[in-house]
Design a protein around this motif. Structure first.
Motif, mmCIF file in Angstrom:
data_model
loop_
_atom_site.group_PDB
_atom_site.id
_atom_site.type_symbol
_atom_site.label_atom_id
_atom_site.label_comp_id
_atom_site.label_asym_id
_atom_site.label_seq_id
_atom_site.Cartn_x
_atom_site.Cartn_y
_atom_site.Cartn_z
ATOM 1 N N SER A 192 75.158 47.088 -46.592
ATOM 2 C CA SER A 192 75.698 45.980 -45.494
ATOM 3 C C SER A 192 76.614 45.125 -46.092
ATOM 4 O O SER A 192 77.154 44.277 -45.236
ATOM 5 C CB SER A 192 74.581 45.241 -44.921
ATOM 6 O OG SER A 192 73.509 44.406 -46.031
ATOM 7 N N ALA A 193 77.220 45.387 -47.277
ATOM 8 C CA ALA A 193 78.264 44.515 -47.709
ATOM 9 C C ALA A 193 79.532 44.985 -48.007
ATOM 10 O O ALA A 193 79.574 46.359 -47.982
ATOM 11 C CB ALA A 193 77.788 43.717 -49.138
ATOM 12 N N ARG A 194 80.749 44.451 -48.128
ATOM 13 C CA ARG A 194 82.075 44.965 -48.105
ATOM 14 C C ARG A 194 82.264 45.447 -49.554
ATOM 15 O O ARG A 194 81.660 44.834 -50.535
ATOM 16 C CB ARG A 194 83.037 43.888 -47.872
ATOM 17 C CG ARG A 194 82.878 43.102 -46.573
ATOM 18 C CD ARG A 194 84.017 42.148 -46.364
ATOM 19 N NE ARG A 194 84.311 41.277 -47.412
ATOM 20 C CZ ARG A 194 85.349 40.630 -47.508
ATOM 21 N NH1 ARG A 194 86.391 40.704 -46.865
ATOM 22 N NH2 ARG A 194 85.306 39.648 -48.515
ATOM 23 N N SER A 195 82.913 46.406 -49.667
ATOM 24 C CA SER A 195 83.048 47.098 -50.953
ATOM 25 C C SER A 195 83.894 46.124 -51.857
ATOM 26 O O SER A 195 83.481 46.103 -53.158
ATOM 27 C CB SER A 195 84.121 48.373 -51.033
ATOM 28 O OG SER A 195 83.395 49.476 -50.124
ATOM 29 N N ASP A 209 83.598 42.865 -51.975
ATOM 30 C CA ASP A 209 82.423 41.838 -52.382
ATOM 31 C C ASP A 209 81.575 42.450 -53.499
ATOM 32 O O ASP A 209 81.036 42.095 -54.516
ATOM 33 C CB ASP A 209 81.830 41.526 -51.368
ATOM 34 C CG ASP A 209 82.520 40.596 -50.474
ATOM 35 O OD1 ASP A 209 83.462 39.924 -50.879
ATOM 36 O OD2 ASP A 209 82.278 40.461 -49.213
ATOM 37 N N CYS A 213 73.883 46.987 -50.710
ATOM 38 C CA CYS A 213 75.322 47.582 -50.790
ATOM 39 C C CYS A 213 75.536 48.282 -49.423
ATOM 40 O O CYS A 213 76.508 48.812 -49.003
ATOM 41 C CB CYS A 213 75.203 48.548 -52.032
ATOM 42 S SG CYS A 213 75.460 47.702 -53.680
#
Length: 459
Positions: free
Chosen positions: A278-281, A283, A276
């Motif tokens: 390194s991921a887009r919100s 996604d 979480c």
């Protein structure tokens, strides 16, 4: 192989040197009404052309069972009068599974997927299983986190790793790893070391092999809790008291698009949405909504995967080759991993594309998995691949393109080869966004009094 039909149902098992052998052992080995005439092989190089040995195949198979390439399947069904084809490997798109099913149906054979219940063994100890929706989601760091958590509760934890039997199958029936010497004794590949070394570093004994009934009974002798360390996105081999599944917001949608990852989500007690940080919100939210739709009863937790580089000064301002976990880039379909994240955070001036310097099997890997281009997959299923991996790095160094190497694999690569530039490791661990969720799940799943001496620690 015989060429004349027999009264028994004639079976071919599609596999990749893991789930296929387990399904045979549990479902078919002692069943005279079914005759397994071949395994097929895919995903892993150089595992076809062998035989499943008679020592493991049992009394009904005194000659063992041949292992052939999956590309031979249509001819094999026709030539050997095959009645039934069983699909038994993992991390495959749903449509690919059905393409194989169509091939079998058109050739005249039934097509089967075994249920988890049909192939899971029951332990006399509590089992905590960690599986995933795809390869490379973060199972290893989660298993390490859980093993520390349970040992802090005073429990003896023994890990059992999903199979990776790439060598002498009979000799690999039941393996126990407690020291680095055990890795050398069993002549482990890089892929095997990537899974076993972190457990050893963590002070946890790990078992693996081929005969998972025997492995379980051995592990139970020294465990209060058996920790199933899943491979790829496969189902657990043991019936879990707590089933934790990792989902990946860097690959949103894959939780409902791959077999048997979707089945894992539907079976899960807890789903951890990893990475979480390194991921887009958008996604993360999409994956959580998908998980809740597939399995409304599961507890959904979020976690991060912070990456640190051992010595950032080796990386800062330098041209680096990044080595990542091989399966994550191959059948896991990722284009980068922890090594890239760590190299960028440490200030590398340039991440070197190893493709122009690729040697032998490494060049063949790029041809088969173009998504891996730009990063060096730690392919090491045998001595030749390890030599090609080392030679590729040396070629980049000799060309003046590489000042250092960042290794995002879970092992110390200097134990298996040497390079003429500094090599530093990028390490990653699980960090819960809201601490305590996994500890609560473990306490709720393990029976009170799991061992007399440790009962109080669970209260």
């Amino acid at each position: 192989m015989t060429t004349a039909p027999s009264s028994a149902t004639r079976v071919v098992i599609l596999g990749a040197a893991g789930r296929d052998f387990h399904d045979f052992n549990v479902v078919f080995r002692d069943d005279p009404t079914h005759e397994v005439i071949a395994f097929t092989a895919t995903q892993i190089p150089d595992i076809d052309g062998r035989r499943y040995p008679h020592e493991l195949a049992g009394r009904l198979y005194p000659q063992g069972i041949p292992i052939v390439d999956e590309s031979e399947l249509p001819d094999l069904i026709t030539r050997e009068h095959v009645d039934l084809v069983v699909f038994a490997y993992s991390d495959v798109r749903h449509e690919q599974v059905m393409h194989l099913a169509s091939t079998c149906i058109a050739a005249g054979a039934d097509f089967r997927l075994h249920s988890a219940r049909r192939t899971m063994l029951r332990s006399t100890r509590p089992v905590v299983a960690v599986t995933a929706v795809r390869t490379g989601v973060g199972k290893s760091q989660t298993v390490r986190y859980l093993s520390r958590l349970m040992r802090e509760q005073g429990l003896r934890v023994v890990a059992v790793r999903h199979p990776m039997p790439y060598g002498d199958l009979a000799a690999q029936a039941c393996q126990r790893f407690a020291t680095y010497a055990d890795l050398d004794r069993y002549d482990c590949t890089i892929e095997e070391r990537e899974e076993y070394e972190p457990h050893i570093d963590n002070g946890v004994v790990v078992y693996a092999g081929v005969d998972y009934e025997r492995i379980l009974r051995e592990a139970e002798q020294e465990a209060d809790v058996v920790l199933w360390d899943g491979g790829n996105n496969d189902l657990p081999f043991y019936e879990p008291d707590l089933h934790i599944v990792l989902a990946d917001p860097l690959r949103p949608g894959d939780e409902a698009a791959y077999h048997p990852g979707e089945a894992n989500v539907r079976m899960a007690d807890v789903v951890v949405i990893a990475k979480c940080d390194s991921a887009r919100s958008v996604d993360i939210e999409a994956v959580e909504a998908s998980v809740r739709s597939l399995n409304p009863r599961a507890t959904v937790l979020r976690a991060e995967s912070p990456v640190t580089v051992d010595d950032p000064t080796v990386v800062r301002g330098r041209k680096v080759v990044v080595v990542e976990d091989g399966p994550t880039l191959t059948h896991g379909s990722m284009s980068y991993g922890a090594g890239v994240v760590g190299a960028r955070a440490a200030g590398a001036s340039h991440i070197v594309d190893p493709v122009p310097y690729a040697v032998g099997s490494i060049a063949a890997t790029y041809a088969k998995y173009p998504n891996a281009r730009g990063i060096l997959p730690a392919m090491g299923y045998g001595a030749e691949q390890v030599a090609d991996l080392e030679a590729t790095i040396r070629a980049a160094v000799d060309a003046g393109a590489c000042d250092a190497v960042v290794a995002g694999t879970p092992i110390d690569l200097t134990r298996v080869f040497t390079v003429p530039v500094p090599l530093v490791r990028a390490r990653y661990e699980l960090r819960e966004v809201v601490p305590g969720g996994l500890a609560a799940a473990v306490r709720g799943a393990l029976p009170v009094g799991v061992s007399d001496a440790r009962e109080a620690s669970l209260s």
